[in-house]
Design a protein around this motif. Structure first.
Motif, short mmCIF file in Angstrom:
data_model
loop_
_atom_site.label_atom_id
_atom_site.label_comp_id
_atom_site.label_asym_id
_atom_site.label_seq_id
_atom_site.Cartn_x
_atom_site.Cartn_y
_atom_site.Cartn_z
N UNK A 67 16.22 3.37 -15.03
CA UNK A 67 14.87 3.54 -14.48
C UNK A 67 14.41 4.98 -14.61
N UNK A 68 13.08 5.18 -14.58
CA UNK A 68 12.55 6.54 -14.64
C UNK A 68 12.93 7.34 -13.39
N UNK A 69 12.92 8.62 -13.51
CA UNK A 69 13.29 9.51 -12.41
C UNK A 69 12.20 9.58 -11.36
N UNK A 70 12.60 9.61 -10.10
CA UNK A 70 11.65 9.80 -9.00
C UNK A 70 11.33 11.28 -8.81
N UNK A 72 0.83 -1.21 0.00
CA UNK A 72 0.00 0.00 0.00
C UNK A 72 0.86 1.26 0.00
N UNK A 73 1.93 1.25 0.78
CA UNK A 73 2.84 2.40 0.84
C UNK A 73 3.51 2.63 -0.51
N UNK A 100 4.07 5.77 -5.39
CA UNK A 100 4.08 5.79 -6.86
C UNK A 100 3.10 6.85 -7.37
N UNK A 101 1.89 6.88 -6.81
CA UNK A 101 0.91 7.90 -7.21
C UNK A 101 1.43 9.30 -6.93
N UNK A 121 3.84 4.61 -12.33
CA UNK A 121 3.23 3.31 -12.07
C UNK A 121 3.99 2.67 -10.91
N UNK A 122 3.36 1.69 -10.28
CA UNK A 122 4.05 1.00 -9.19
C UNK A 122 5.31 0.30 -9.71
N UNK A 123 5.23 -0.28 -10.89
CA UNK A 123 6.38 -0.96 -11.48
C UNK A 123 7.53 0.01 -11.69
N UNK A 124 7.25 1.18 -12.27
CA UNK A 124 8.31 2.16 -12.50
C UNK A 124 8.88 2.67 -11.18
N UNK A 125 8.02 2.84 -10.18
CA UNK A 125 8.48 3.32 -8.87
C UNK A 125 9.44 2.31 -8.22
#
Length: 75
Positions: free
Chosen positions: A61-64, A30-31, A36-37, A42-46
């Motif tokens: 990987x994509x940037x946070x 859940x966290x 991610x939101x 997406x959760x996968x990218x996060x």
């Protein structure tokens, strides 16, 4: 006469991927979904971004640090 492209419509490919399954405590899952939101990902990218950041492979990987637009509250 229009020429048809053999390329499929949709988002561009992210390259070769493999599936990686893990079991998480519910609260941790859940966290991750909430985070991610918040990052507009997406959760996968996060999760991929977290792993990349901790393994020195940030370029994979994509940037946070994506800008997140505020959510509008319904009246």
């Amino acid at each position: 006469m229009a020429v048809m492209s053999s390329r499929k419509p949709g988002r561009p490919s992210k390259g070769h991927r493999v599936q990686y399954k893990v079991r998480l405590p519910i609260r941790l899952k859940e966290a991750a979904a909430e985070a991610a939101r918040a990052h507009g990902m997406t959760e996968t990218d996060y999760v991929a971004a977290l792993i990349a950041a901790n393994t020195g492979l940030e370029h994979l990987a994509p940037s946070l640090n994506q800008e997140v637009l505020p959510l509008q509250k319904s009246a």
